[in-house]
Design a protein around this motif. Sequence first.
Motif, PDB file in Angstrom:
ATOM      1  N   LEU A 269      -3.404   9.061  -2.666  1.00 61.13           N
ATOM      2  CA  LEU A 269      -3.724   8.106  -1.527  1.00 61.13           C
ATOM      3  C   LEU A 269      -4.563   8.751  -0.513  1.00 61.13           C
ATOM      4  CD1 LEU A 269      -0.020   6.729  -1.238  1.00 61.13           C
ATOM      5  CD2 LEU A 269      -1.882   5.542  -2.359  1.00 61.13           C
ATOM      6  N   VAL A 270      -4.426   9.768  -0.219  1.00 60.93           N
ATOM      7  CA  VAL A 270      -5.434  10.435   0.917  1.00 60.93           C
ATOM      8  C   VAL A 270      -6.859  10.469   0.475  1.00 60.93           C
ATOM      9  CG1 VAL A 270      -5.833  12.675   2.165  1.00 60.93           C
ATOM     10  CG2 VAL A 270      -3.542  11.501   2.095  1.00 60.93           C
ATOM     11  N   GLU A 271      -6.617  10.934  -0.946  1.00 57.80           N
ATOM     12  CA  GLU A 271      -8.239  10.996  -1.458  1.00 57.80           C
ATOM     13  C   GLU A 271      -8.944   9.657  -1.206  1.00 57.80           C
ATOM     14  OE1 GLU A 271      -9.245  11.346  -6.082  1.00 57.80           O
ATOM     15  OE2 GLU A 271      -8.095  13.089  -5.311  1.00 57.80           O
ATOM     16  N   ASN A 272      -8.123   8.568  -1.673  1.00 56.94           N
ATOM     17  CA  ASN A 272      -8.675   7.205  -1.455  1.00 56.94           C
ATOM     18  C   ASN A 272      -8.679   6.610  -0.307  1.00 56.94           C
ATOM     19  OD1 ASN A 272      -9.612   6.241  -4.383  1.00 56.94           O
ATOM     20  ND2 ASN A 272      -7.619   7.289  -4.950  1.00 56.94           N
ATOM     21  N   ARG A 273      -8.518   7.364   0.797  1.00 59.44           N
ATOM     22  CA  ARG A 273      -8.280   6.728   2.149  1.00 59.44           C
ATOM     23  C   ARG A 273      -7.601   5.446   2.332  1.00 59.44           C
ATOM     24  NH1 ARG A 273     -14.077   7.587   1.743  1.00 59.44           N
ATOM     25  NH2 ARG A 273     -14.363   5.567   2.328  1.00 59.44           N
ATOM     26  N   ILE A 274      -6.199   5.523   1.751  1.00 63.46           N
ATOM     27  CA  ILE A 274      -5.582   4.321   1.816  1.00 63.46           C
ATOM     28  C   ILE A 274      -4.943   4.308   3.183  1.00 63.46           C
ATOM     29  CG2 ILE A 274      -3.576   2.927   0.816  1.00 63.46           C
ATOM     30  CD1 ILE A 274      -6.299   3.125  -1.050  1.00 63.46           C
ATOM     31  N   ALA A 275      -5.027   3.150   3.857  1.00 63.62           N
ATOM     32  CA  ALA A 275      -4.753   3.225   5.070  1.00 63.62           C
ATOM     33  C   ALA A 275      -3.225   2.683   5.246  1.00 63.62           C
ATOM     34  CB  ALA A 275      -5.684   2.187   5.878  1.00 63.62           C
ATOM     35  N   ARG A 276      -2.893   1.760   4.534  1.00 63.62           N
ATOM     36  CA  ARG A 276      -1.533   1.116   4.517  1.00 63.62           C
ATOM     37  C   ARG A 276      -1.098   0.696   3.073  1.00 63.62           C
ATOM     38  NH1 ARG A 276      -1.057  -3.471   8.645  1.00 63.62           N
ATOM     39  NH2 ARG A 276      -1.329  -1.639   9.985  1.00 63.62           N
ATOM     40  N   ILE A 277       0.191   0.893   2.772  1.00 61.17           N
ATOM     41  CA  ILE A 277       0.946   0.910   1.683  1.00 61.17           C
ATOM     42  C   ILE A 277       2.240  -0.020   1.740  1.00 61.17           C
ATOM     43  CG2 ILE A 277       2.099   2.998   1.758  1.00 61.17           C
ATOM     44  CD1 ILE A 277       1.684   3.048  -1.463  1.00 61.17           C
ATOM     45  N   GLY A 278       2.712  -0.684   1.074  1.00 61.71           N
ATOM     46  CA  GLY A 278       3.685  -1.423   0.909  1.00 61.71           C
ATOM     47  C   GLY A 278       4.576  -1.015  -0.192  1.00 61.71           C
ATOM     48  N   MET A 279       6.058  -1.126   0.277  1.00 62.79           N
ATOM     49  CA  MET A 279       6.795  -0.495  -0.722  1.00 62.79           C
ATOM     50  C   MET A 279       8.083  -1.348  -1.097  1.00 62.79           C
ATOM     51  SD  MET A 279       7.365   3.406   0.259  1.00 62.79           S
ATOM     52  CE  MET A 279       7.613   3.101   1.945  1.00 62.79           C
ATOM     53  N   GLU A 280       8.306  -1.602  -2.441  1.00 66.46           N
ATOM     54  CA  GLU A 280       9.347  -2.268  -3.035  1.00 66.46           C
ATOM     55  C   GLU A 280      10.292  -1.425  -3.631  1.00 66.46           C
ATOM     56  OE1 GLU A 280      12.294  -4.273  -5.073  1.00 66.46           O
ATOM     57  OE2 GLU A 280      10.807  -3.291  -6.239  1.00 66.46           O
ATOM     58  N   ALA A 281      11.739  -1.362  -3.450  1.00 71.53           N
ATOM     59  CA  ALA A 281      12.750  -0.447  -3.989  1.00 71.53           C
ATOM     60  C   ALA A 281      13.850  -0.886  -4.314  1.00 71.53           C
ATOM     61  CB  ALA A 281      12.698   0.985  -3.391  1.00 71.53           C
ATOM     62  N   THR A 282      14.703  -0.350  -5.190  1.00 67.98           N
ATOM     63  CA  THR A 282      16.229  -0.700  -5.383  1.00 67.98           C
ATOM     64  C   THR A 282      16.992   0.357  -4.876  1.00 67.98           C
ATOM     65  OG1 THR A 282      15.562  -1.658  -7.562  1.00 67.98           O
ATOM     66  CG2 THR A 282      18.020  -1.264  -7.164  1.00 67.98           C
ATOM     67  N   ALA A 283      17.908   0.019  -3.946  1.00 67.56           N
ATOM     68  CA  ALA A 283      18.789   1.093  -3.322  1.00 67.56           C
ATOM     69  C   ALA A 283      17.832   1.583  -2.278  1.00 67.56           C
ATOM     70  CB  ALA A 283      19.636   1.975  -4.494  1.00 67.56           C
ATOM     71  N   SER A 284      18.124   3.156  -2.218  1.00 64.11           N
ATOM     72  CA  SER A 284      17.515   3.955  -1.514  1.00 64.11           C
ATOM     73  C   SER A 284      16.532   4.919  -1.965  1.00 64.11           C
ATOM     74  CB  SER A 284      18.493   4.757  -0.407  1.00 64.11           C
ATOM     75  OG  SER A 284      19.233   5.539  -1.563  1.00 64.11           O
ATOM     76  N   TYR A 285      15.928   4.458  -2.895  1.00 62.66           N
ATOM     77  CA  TYR A 285      14.784   5.294  -3.574  1.00 62.66           C
ATOM     78  C   TYR A 285      13.426   5.240  -2.947  1.00 62.66           C
ATOM     79  CZ  TYR A 285      17.873   4.768  -7.730  1.00 62.66           C
ATOM     80  OH  TYR A 285      18.786   4.684  -8.692  1.00 62.66           O
ATOM     81  N   TRP A 286      13.523   4.389  -1.759  1.00 62.06           N
ATOM     82  CA  TRP A 286      12.142   4.262  -1.207  1.00 62.06           C
ATOM     83  C   TRP A 286      11.961   5.532  -0.221  1.00 62.06           C
ATOM     84  CZ3 TRP A 286      13.026   3.945   4.238  1.00 62.06           C
ATOM     85  CH2 TRP A 286      14.370   3.665   4.617  1.00 62.06           C
ATOM     86  N   LYS A 287      13.290   5.987   0.365  1.00 65.41           N
ATOM     87  CA  LYS A 287      13.214   7.110   1.471  1.00 65.41           C
ATOM     88  C   LYS A 287      12.339   8.314   1.211  1.00 65.41           C
ATOM     89  CE  LYS A 287      17.907   5.572   3.239  1.00 65.41           C
ATOM     90  NZ  LYS A 287      19.137   5.966   3.760  1.00 65.41           N
ATOM     91  N   PRO A 288      12.427   9.139   0.159  1.00 65.38           N
ATOM     92  CA  PRO A 288      11.581  10.097   0.031  1.00 65.38           C
ATOM     93  C   PRO A 288      10.169   9.869   0.292  1.00 65.38           C
ATOM     94  CG  PRO A 288      13.336  10.306  -1.664  1.00 65.38           C
ATOM     95  CD  PRO A 288      13.345   8.953  -1.129  1.00 65.38           C
ATOM     96  N   LEU A 289       9.857   8.795  -0.343  1.00 61.92           N
ATOM     97  CA  LEU A 289       8.531   8.436  -0.330  1.00 61.92           C
ATOM     98  C   LEU A 289       7.859   8.047   1.112  1.00 61.92           C
ATOM     99  CD1 LEU A 289       5.486   8.049  -1.452  1.00 61.92           C
ATOM    100  CD2 LEU A 289       6.180   5.805  -2.378  1.00 61.92           C
ATOM    101  N   PHE A 290       8.798   7.363   1.619  1.00 62.27           N
ATOM    102  CA  PHE A 290       8.591   6.876   3.117  1.00 62.27           C
ATOM    103  C   PHE A 290       8.404   7.907   4.078  1.00 62.27           C
ATOM    104  CE2 PHE A 290      10.046   5.751   7.319  1.00 62.27           C
ATOM    105  CZ  PHE A 290       9.066   4.451   7.599  1.00 62.27           C
ATOM    106  N   TYR A 291       9.169   8.970   3.875  1.00 59.68           N
ATOM    107  CA  TYR A 291       9.113  10.232   4.920  1.00 59.68           C
ATOM    108  C   TYR A 291       8.016  10.946   4.582  1.00 59.68           C
ATOM    109  CZ  TYR A 291      13.939   8.721   6.209  1.00 59.68           C
ATOM    110  OH  TYR A 291      14.953   7.812   6.706  1.00 59.68           O
ATOM    111  N   LEU A 292       7.513  10.980   2.977  1.00 61.10           N
ATOM    112  CA  LEU A 292       6.372  11.946   2.851  1.00 61.10           C
ATOM    113  C   LEU A 292       5.336  11.126   3.614  1.00 61.10           C
ATOM    114  CD1 LEU A 292       5.480  14.409   1.316  1.00 61.10           C
ATOM    115  CD2 LEU A 292       5.127  12.850  -0.495  1.00 61.10           C
ATOM    116  N   LEU A 293       5.045   9.946   3.281  1.00 64.89           N
ATOM    117  CA  LEU A 293       4.087   9.169   3.709  1.00 64.89           C
ATOM    118  C   LEU A 293       3.837   8.896   5.246  1.00 64.89           C
ATOM    119  CD1 LEU A 293       3.747   6.217   1.001  1.00 64.89           C
ATOM    120  CD2 LEU A 293       2.230   8.419   1.067  1.00 64.89           C
ATOM    121  N   GLU A 294       4.977   8.866   5.948  1.00 67.09           N
ATOM    122  CA  GLU A 294       5.013   8.801   7.329  1.00 67.09           C
ATOM    123  C   GLU A 294       4.336  10.074   7.968  1.00 67.09           C
ATOM    124  OE1 GLU A 294       8.409   7.368  10.220  1.00 67.09           O
ATOM    125  OE2 GLU A 294       9.088   8.758   9.198  1.00 67.09           O
TER     126      GLU A 294
END
Length: 84
Positions: free
Chosen positions: A52-77
């Motif tokens: 994502l950084v290599e492609n200079r992505i400014a914003r990303i939306g996420m969809e997840a079941t349960a709490s699977y989103w948390k590790p990615l969210f905190y990493l990207l934050e």
Amino acid sequence: MDVIEERCGGADLGKTDVKVCIRVPGTGKRARYEVRTFSTMNDGLLELRDWLVENRIARIGMEATASYWKPLFYLLEAAEGIEP
């Protein structure tokens, strides 16, 4: 007025993998789309962040079941220039 992000992405998180699509400027007025699948283990999430950084992505939306989103969210934050 609608705001259109020039470089953005969307992620679908599951227990074992993350499917991500990004949109970046292509040739002329056309956008280029790319889809990849990453593991939800640490190495896979770090590889996703780097892509994502290599492609200079400014914003990303996420969809997840349960709490699977948390590790990615905190990493990207914590990543510079990406708004999860």
